[in-house]
Design a protein around this motif. Structure first.
Motif, PDB file in Angstrom:
ATOM      1  N   HIS A 118      38.423  30.538  22.590  1.00 57.41           N
ATOM      2  CA  HIS A 118      39.484  30.917  23.507  1.00 57.41           C
ATOM      3  C   HIS A 118      38.919  32.634  24.150  1.00 57.41           C
ATOM      4  CE1 HIS A 118      41.458  27.135  22.588  1.00 57.41           C
ATOM      5  NE2 HIS A 118      41.777  27.170  23.620  1.00 57.41           N
ATOM      6  N   LYS A 119      38.532  33.096  23.178  1.00 56.99           N
ATOM      7  CA  LYS A 119      38.007  34.438  23.560  1.00 56.99           C
ATOM      8  C   LYS A 119      37.016  34.599  24.395  1.00 56.99           C
ATOM      9  CE  LYS A 119      37.755  39.178  22.490  1.00 56.99           C
ATOM     10  NZ  LYS A 119      37.207  39.573  23.513  1.00 56.99           N
ATOM     11  N   ALA A 120      35.979  33.573  24.140  1.00 58.97           N
ATOM     12  CA  ALA A 120      34.837  33.469  25.135  1.00 58.97           C
ATOM     13  C   ALA A 120      35.289  33.008  26.386  1.00 58.97           C
ATOM     14  CB  ALA A 120      33.933  32.588  24.570  1.00 58.97           C
ATOM     15  N   VAL A 121      36.203  32.042  26.641  1.00 60.32           N
ATOM     16  CA  VAL A 121      36.683  31.558  27.838  1.00 60.32           C
ATOM     17  C   VAL A 121      37.600  32.629  28.578  1.00 60.32           C
ATOM     18  CG1 VAL A 121      38.480  30.116  28.893  1.00 60.32           C
ATOM     19  CG2 VAL A 121      36.979  29.238  27.064  1.00 60.32           C
ATOM     20  N   ALA A 122      38.231  33.496  27.847  1.00 57.07           N
ATOM     21  CA  ALA A 122      39.047  34.644  28.487  1.00 57.07           C
ATOM     22  C   ALA A 122      38.048  35.638  28.840  1.00 57.07           C
ATOM     23  CB  ALA A 122      39.992  35.294  27.504  1.00 57.07           C
ATOM     24  N   ASP A 123      37.070  35.851  28.076  1.00 52.36           N
ATOM     25  CA  ASP A 123      36.276  36.892  28.727  1.00 52.36           C
ATOM     26  C   ASP A 123      35.266  36.409  29.720  1.00 52.36           C
ATOM     27  OD1 ASP A 123      36.851  38.563  26.313  1.00 52.36           O
ATOM     28  OD2 ASP A 123      35.080  38.195  25.274  1.00 52.36           O
ATOM     29  N   ARG A 124      35.197  35.151  29.697  1.00 54.28           N
ATOM     30  CA  ARG A 124      34.395  34.525  31.009  1.00 54.28           C
ATOM     31  C   ARG A 124      35.279  34.878  32.219  1.00 54.28           C
ATOM     32  NH1 ARG A 124      33.455  28.300  31.131  1.00 54.28           N
ATOM     33  NH2 ARG A 124      35.716  28.476  31.324  1.00 54.28           N
ATOM     34  N   GLU A 125      36.580  34.116  32.108  1.00 55.40           N
ATOM     35  CA  GLU A 125      37.475  34.431  33.323  1.00 55.40           C
ATOM     36  C   GLU A 125      37.517  35.968  33.744  1.00 55.40           C
ATOM     37  OE1 GLU A 125      37.990  31.744  35.198  1.00 55.40           O
ATOM     38  OE2 GLU A 125      37.115  30.805  33.532  1.00 55.40           O
ATOM     39  N   ALA A 126      37.647  37.000  32.735  1.00 58.18           N
ATOM     40  CA  ALA A 126      37.989  38.386  33.040  1.00 58.18           C
ATOM     41  C   ALA A 126      36.553  38.780  33.892  1.00 58.18           C
ATOM     42  CB  ALA A 126      38.190  39.037  31.854  1.00 58.18           C
ATOM     43  N   ALA A 127      35.393  38.345  33.475  1.00 57.38           N
ATOM     44  CA  ALA A 127      34.194  38.807  34.280  1.00 57.38           C
ATOM     45  C   ALA A 127      34.176  38.185  35.742  1.00 57.38           C
ATOM     46  CB  ALA A 127      32.718  38.244  33.373  1.00 57.38           C
ATOM     47  N   LYS A 128      34.426  37.017  35.734  1.00 55.82           N
ATOM     48  CA  LYS A 128      34.423  36.175  37.052  1.00 55.82           C
ATOM     49  C   LYS A 128      35.655  36.965  37.920  1.00 55.82           C
ATOM     50  CE  LYS A 128      33.484  31.590  36.098  1.00 55.82           C
ATOM     51  NZ  LYS A 128      34.016  29.997  36.008  1.00 55.82           N
ATOM     52  N   LEU A 129      36.731  37.422  37.389  1.00 44.48           N
ATOM     53  CA  LEU A 129      37.660  38.150  38.252  1.00 44.48           C
ATOM     54  C   LEU A 129      37.003  39.524  38.797  1.00 44.48           C
ATOM     55  CD1 LEU A 129      40.308  38.581  39.392  1.00 44.48           C
ATOM     56  CD2 LEU A 129      41.121  39.316  37.040  1.00 44.48           C
ATOM     57  N   SER A 130      36.613  40.376  37.654  1.00 41.07           N
ATOM     58  CA  SER A 130      35.973  41.496  38.002  1.00 41.07           C
ATOM     59  C   SER A 130      34.846  41.308  39.137  1.00 41.07           C
ATOM     60  CB  SER A 130      35.148  42.071  36.861  1.00 41.07           C
ATOM     61  OG  SER A 130      36.167  42.451  35.906  1.00 41.07           O
ATOM     62  N   MET A 131      33.884  40.393  38.988  1.00 37.34           N
ATOM     63  CA  MET A 131      33.020  40.126  40.129  1.00 37.34           C
ATOM     64  C   MET A 131      33.739  39.820  41.331  1.00 37.34           C
ATOM     65  SD  MET A 131      29.952  38.319  38.143  1.00 37.34           S
ATOM     66  CE  MET A 131      28.629  38.480  39.544  1.00 37.34           C
ATOM     67  N   SER A 132      34.616  38.960  41.501  1.00 34.71           N
ATOM     68  CA  SER A 132      35.366  38.613  42.686  1.00 34.71           C
ATOM     69  C   SER A 132      35.769  39.781  43.392  1.00 34.71           C
ATOM     70  CB  SER A 132      36.358  37.481  42.235  1.00 34.71           C
ATOM     71  OG  SER A 132      37.130  37.197  43.623  1.00 34.71           O
ATOM     72  N   LEU A 133      36.574  40.791  42.421  1.00 33.69           N
ATOM     73  CA  LEU A 133      37.328  41.875  42.806  1.00 33.69           C
ATOM     74  C   LEU A 133      35.979  42.886  43.562  1.00 33.69           C
ATOM     75  CD1 LEU A 133      39.963  42.744  40.261  1.00 33.69           C
ATOM     76  CD2 LEU A 133      40.358  42.061  42.757  1.00 33.69           C
ATOM     77  N   LEU A 134      35.042  42.852  42.932  1.00 32.79           N
ATOM     78  CA  LEU A 134      33.943  43.755  43.363  1.00 32.79           C
ATOM     79  C   LEU A 134      33.355  43.332  44.702  1.00 32.79           C
ATOM     80  CD1 LEU A 134      32.421  44.775  39.961  1.00 32.79           C
ATOM     81  CD2 LEU A 134      33.193  46.357  41.460  1.00 32.79           C
ATOM     82  N   LEU A 135      33.190  41.991  44.768  1.00 28.51           N
ATOM     83  CA  LEU A 135      32.313  41.337  46.018  1.00 28.51           C
ATOM     84  C   LEU A 135      33.189  40.922  46.988  1.00 28.51           C
ATOM     85  CD1 LEU A 135      29.818  39.250  43.501  1.00 28.51           C
ATOM     86  CD2 LEU A 135      29.489  41.411  44.903  1.00 28.51           C
ATOM     87  N   ASP A 136      34.622  40.391  46.833  1.00 22.96           N
ATOM     88  CA  ASP A 136      35.179  39.944  47.787  1.00 22.96           C
ATOM     89  C   ASP A 136      36.304  40.647  48.401  1.00 22.96           C
ATOM     90  OD1 ASP A 136      33.608  37.657  47.581  1.00 22.96           O
ATOM     91  OD2 ASP A 136      34.805  36.871  46.137  1.00 22.96           O
ATOM     92  N   SER A 137      36.465  41.825  47.686  1.00 23.09           N
ATOM     93  CA  SER A 137      38.103  42.643  47.756  1.00 23.09           C
ATOM     94  C   SER A 137      37.462  44.060  47.834  1.00 23.09           C
ATOM     95  CB  SER A 137      38.892  42.238  46.723  1.00 23.09           C
ATOM     96  OG  SER A 137      39.999  43.018  47.032  1.00 23.09           O
ATOM     97  N   ALA A 138      38.260  44.774  48.870  1.00 25.52           N
ATOM     98  CA  ALA A 138      38.041  46.295  48.785  1.00 25.52           C
ATOM     99  C   ALA A 138      38.468  47.035  47.604  1.00 25.52           C
ATOM    100  CB  ALA A 138      38.685  46.695  50.286  1.00 25.52           C
ATOM    101  N   VAL A 139      39.665  46.261  47.044  1.00 23.80           N
ATOM    102  CA  VAL A 139      40.247  46.759  45.669  1.00 23.80           C
ATOM    103  C   VAL A 139      39.091  47.133  44.625  1.00 23.80           C
ATOM    104  CG1 VAL A 139      40.707  44.856  44.733  1.00 23.80           C
ATOM    105  CG2 VAL A 139      42.277  46.918  44.326  1.00 23.80           C
ATOM    106  N   GLY A 140      38.032  46.492  44.668  1.00 25.98           N
ATOM    107  CA  GLY A 140      36.947  46.606  43.853  1.00 25.98           C
ATOM    108  C   GLY A 140      36.261  47.932  43.934  1.00 25.98           C
ATOM    109  N   ILE A 141      36.177  48.106  45.300  1.00 29.22           N
ATOM    110  CA  ILE A 141      35.386  49.157  45.512  1.00 29.22           C
ATOM    111  C   ILE A 141      36.091  50.609  45.324  1.00 29.22           C
ATOM    112  CG2 ILE A 141      33.846  50.357  47.002  1.00 29.22           C
ATOM    113  CD1 ILE A 141      33.185  47.425  48.317  1.00 29.22           C
ATOM    114  N   GLY A 142      37.134  50.736  45.823  1.00 37.21           N
ATOM    115  CA  GLY A 142      38.057  52.117  45.871  1.00 37.21           C
ATOM    116  C   GLY A 142      37.052  53.435  46.203  1.00 37.21           C
TER     117      GLY A 142
END
Length: 92
Positions: free
Chosen positions: A18-42
């Motif tokens: 479950h820790k690995a799954v949570a870490d995977r989802e957090a990484a996907k969220l980070s990449m999504s914020l950085l690539l798809d949303s201006a909030v990731g760049i700031g």
């Protein structure tokens, strides 16, 4: 009904899974914020942006690797179930 882990080994493997799954989802969220949303760049510089992308990818690769090891070494499938031992104990 969901099978609950009962042994120390099952509890430990469940935690790792479950820790690995949570870490995977957090990484996907980070990449999504950085690539798809201006909030990731700031207000970050381009170098910060690249470093953040690299870190998110490294975190994703690390989590996927841990899930692969759990599956190949312990039979811990991506569904979270432990194979072999649970099946063997039910057949006894």
């Amino acid at each position: 009904m969901i099978d609950k882990p009962s042994t120390t080994k099952e509890l430990g493997l469940s935690y790792l899974f479950h820790k690995a799954v949570a870490d995977r989802e957090a990484a996907k969220l980070s990449m999504s914020l950085l690539l798809d949303s201006a909030v990731g760049i700031g207000d970050h510089s381009t170098n910060d942006f690249y470093e953040n992308l690299d870190q998110a990818l490294n975190n994703l690769v690390d989590a996927e690797d841990r899930l692969d090891v759990l599956e190949s070494t312990f039979g811990k499938r991506r569904t979270g179930k432990i194979l072999n031992e649970r099946n063997e104990s039910k057949n006894k």
